[in-house]
Design a protein around this motif. Sequence first.
Motif, PDB file in Angstrom:
ATOM      1  N   ASN A  84       4.346  -9.198   9.783  1.00 22.76           N
ATOM      2  CA  ASN A  84       5.065 -10.438   9.473  1.00 22.76           C
ATOM      3  C   ASN A  84       6.492 -10.129   9.041  1.00 22.76           C
ATOM      4  N   SER A  85       7.312 -11.170   9.041  1.00 25.01           N
ATOM      5  CA  SER A  85       8.715 -11.043   8.584  1.00 25.01           C
ATOM      6  C   SER A  85       9.398  -9.837   9.232  1.00 25.01           C
ATOM      7  N   LEU A  86       9.256  -9.755  10.529  1.00 23.93           N
ATOM      8  CA  LEU A  86       9.762  -8.580  11.245  1.00 23.93           C
ATOM      9  C   LEU A  86      11.276  -8.489  11.180  1.00 23.93           C
ATOM     10  N   ARG A  87      11.737  -7.239  11.069  1.00 28.61           N
ATOM     11  CA  ARG A  87      13.160  -6.940  10.979  1.00 28.61           C
ATOM     12  C   ARG A  87      13.586  -6.077  12.170  1.00 28.61           C
ATOM     13  N   ALA A  88      14.874  -6.014  12.405  1.00 25.31           N
ATOM     14  CA  ALA A  88      15.375  -5.185  13.501  1.00 25.31           C
ATOM     15  C   ALA A  88      14.924  -3.736  13.334  1.00 25.31           C
ATOM     16  N   GLU A  89      14.858  -3.277  12.092  1.00 27.71           N
ATOM     17  CA  GLU A  89      14.489  -1.876  11.844  1.00 27.71           C
ATOM     18  C   GLU A  89      13.003  -1.594  12.067  1.00 27.71           C
ATOM     19  N   ASP A  90      12.225  -2.632  12.354  1.00 27.88           N
ATOM     20  CA  ASP A  90      10.819  -2.430  12.718  1.00 27.88           C
ATOM     21  C   ASP A  90      10.662  -2.121  14.202  1.00 27.88           C
ATOM     22  N   THR A  91      11.756  -2.217  14.959  1.00 23.04           N
ATOM     23  CA  THR A  91      11.712  -1.876  16.379  1.00 23.04           C
ATOM     24  C   THR A  91      11.302  -0.423  16.533  1.00 23.04           C
ATOM     25  N   ALA A  92      10.211  -0.196  17.266  1.00 18.95           N
ATOM     26  CA  ALA A  92       9.656   1.156  17.373  1.00 18.95           C
ATOM     27  C   ALA A  92       8.479   1.149  18.329  1.00 18.95           C
ATOM     28  N   ILE A  93       8.060   2.340  18.698  1.00 16.87           N
ATOM     29  CA  ILE A  93       6.762   2.517  19.333  1.00 16.87           C
ATOM     30  C   ILE A  93       5.754   2.737  18.216  1.00 16.87           C
ATOM     31  N   TYR A  94       4.671   1.978  18.260  1.00 12.50           N
ATOM     32  CA  TYR A  94       3.639   2.064  17.229  1.00 12.50           C
ATOM     33  C   TYR A  94       2.412   2.778  17.804  1.00 12.50           C
ATOM     34  N   TYR A  95       1.971   3.795  17.085  1.00 17.52           N
ATOM     35  CA  TYR A  95       0.811   4.579  17.489  1.00 17.52           C
ATOM     36  C   TYR A  95      -0.309   4.415  16.475  1.00 17.52           C
ATOM     37  N   CYS A  96      -1.535   4.314  16.972  1.00 15.74           N
ATOM     38  CA  CYS A  96      -2.672   4.443  16.074  1.00 15.74           C
ATOM     39  C   CYS A  96      -3.245   5.844  16.235  1.00 15.74           C
ATOM     40  N   ALA A  97      -3.884   6.344  15.193  1.00 15.06           N
ATOM     41  CA  ALA A  97      -4.467   7.676  15.237  1.00 15.06           C
ATOM     42  C   ALA A  97      -5.668   7.747  14.308  1.00 15.06           C
ATOM     43  N   LYS A  98      -6.603   8.590  14.659  1.00 17.11           N
ATOM     44  CA  LYS A  98      -7.752   8.877  13.802  1.00 17.11           C
ATOM     45  C   LYS A  98      -7.349   9.970  12.820  1.00 17.11           C
ATOM     46  N   VAL A  99      -7.740   9.777  11.575  1.00 21.11           N
ATOM     47  CA  VAL A  99      -7.390  10.740  10.531  1.00 21.11           C
ATOM     48  C   VAL A  99      -8.569  11.673  10.308  1.00 21.11           C
ATOM     49  N   ALA A 100      -8.343  12.948  10.527  1.00 20.84           N
ATOM     50  CA  ALA A 100      -9.350  13.961  10.205  1.00 20.84           C
ATOM     51  C   ALA A 100      -9.000  14.556   8.845  1.00 20.84           C
ATOM     52  N   MET A 101     -10.023  14.795   8.030  1.00 16.42           N
ATOM     53  CA  MET A 101      -9.795  15.328   6.682  1.00 16.42           C
ATOM     54  C   MET A 101     -10.752  16.469   6.406  1.00 16.42           C
ATOM     55  N   ALA A 102     -10.253  17.481   5.715  1.00 18.87           N
ATOM     56  CA  ALA A 102     -11.104  18.591   5.290  1.00 18.87           C
ATOM     57  C   ALA A 102     -10.383  19.375   4.215  1.00 18.87           C
ATOM     58  N   GLY A 103     -11.098  19.814   3.228  1.00 21.73           N
ATOM     59  CA  GLY A 103     -10.527  20.700   2.222  1.00 21.73           C
ATOM     60  C   GLY A 103      -9.293  20.171   1.534  1.00 21.73           C
ATOM     61  N   GLY A 104      -9.187  18.863   1.430  1.00 26.63           N
ATOM     62  CA  GLY A 104      -8.065  18.291   0.700  1.00 26.63           C
ATOM     63  C   GLY A 104      -6.834  18.002   1.529  1.00 26.63           C
ATOM     64  N   TYR A 105      -6.901  18.221   2.820  1.00 24.87           N
ATOM     65  CA  TYR A 105      -5.753  17.859   3.628  1.00 24.87           C
ATOM     66  C   TYR A 105      -6.181  17.111   4.882  1.00 24.87           C
ATOM     67  N   ASN A 106      -5.217  16.591   5.621  1.00 27.00           N
ATOM     68  CA  ASN A 106      -5.505  15.714   6.747  1.00 27.00           C
ATOM     69  C   ASN A 106      -4.650  16.033   7.956  1.00 27.00           C
ATOM     70  N   TRP A 107      -5.157  15.644   9.104  1.00 24.37           N
ATOM     71  CA  TRP A 107      -4.389  15.723  10.345  1.00 24.37           C
ATOM     72  C   TRP A 107      -4.812  14.584  11.249  1.00 24.37           C
ATOM     73  N   PHE A 108      -4.042  14.345  12.295  1.00 26.34           N
ATOM     74  CA  PHE A 108      -4.241  13.173  13.134  1.00 26.34           C
ATOM     75  C   PHE A 108      -4.646  13.592  14.542  1.00 26.34           C
ATOM     76  N   VAL A 109      -5.866  13.178  14.922  1.00 25.70           N
ATOM     77  CA  VAL A 109      -6.325  13.474  16.280  1.00 25.70           C
ATOM     78  C   VAL A 109      -7.505  12.596  16.624  1.00 25.70           C
ATOM     79  N   PRO A 110      -7.492  11.874  17.778  1.00 25.35           N
ATOM     80  CA  PRO A 110      -6.374  11.812  18.713  1.00 25.35           C
ATOM     81  C   PRO A 110      -5.373  10.726  18.308  1.00 25.35           C
ATOM     82  N   TRP A 111      -4.375  10.540  19.143  1.00 26.77           N
ATOM     83  CA  TRP A 111      -3.415   9.447  19.040  1.00 26.77           C
ATOM     84  C   TRP A 111      -3.555   8.569  20.280  1.00 26.77           C
TER      85      TRP A 111
END
Lengths: 121, 103
Positions: A84-111
């Motif tokens: 909502n209330s979109l601004r010019a600076e919101d112009t972008a490519i938006y990606y969703c990703a699955k968050v993998a977590m282990a041992g206190g840290y995270n990574w994204f796969v896939p996108w």
Amino acid sequence: EAQLVESGGGLVQRGGSLRLSCAATGFSFSSYWMTWVRQAPGKGLEWVANIEEDGSAKYYADSVKGRFTISRDNDKKFLYLHMNSLRAEDTAIYYCAKVAMAGGYNWFVPWGQGTMVIVSS
Amino acid sequence: DIQLTQSPASLSASIGDRVTMTCRASETIRDFLNWYQHKSGKGPKLLIFGASNLQSGVPSRFSGDQSGRNFTLTINNVQPEDVATYFCQRGWTFGQGTKVDLK
């Protein structure tokens, strides 16, 4: 094979709204945090929002807090981003990703492949 | 907040070259750093997680290393399909990327 496909991007006027969707297949969707990340033209990647497995907790970047809402439907295996209330600076490519977590840290796969949002002034 | 600074911003390589790029963390982050390859028109692809662990299916010419707060991604024997921007990531923070192209 885990796959994510975004949709819902497009051209919207400043101050307008848009809902992005992300369809998940090939993995146990309800078992993972999910995230939205965006890339503005000529810029690097910027984290936008996260949602925990059951949707009970959500986290937002300061740049979108109060304007964007992340949600999910675990039965349908969909992730959403309500903007909502979109601004010019919101112009972008938006990606969703699955968050993998282990041992206190995270990574994204896939996108996903991304969906483009253009906010016109 | 932890900042990730990547260098160089861009580099040009010839086929078969060995190239190395760096991601420097603003503070100690153990080995909690990941690397992604991002090609134009596609979503980013995870290459390395936990500083040096090769993601399944990623060619072995990619490798990651760490020395203190400095993390490196090396591509041995650069191939045409390696033209891309490479990002590091820790937590919810990304580096600004290193763009790799061919000479």
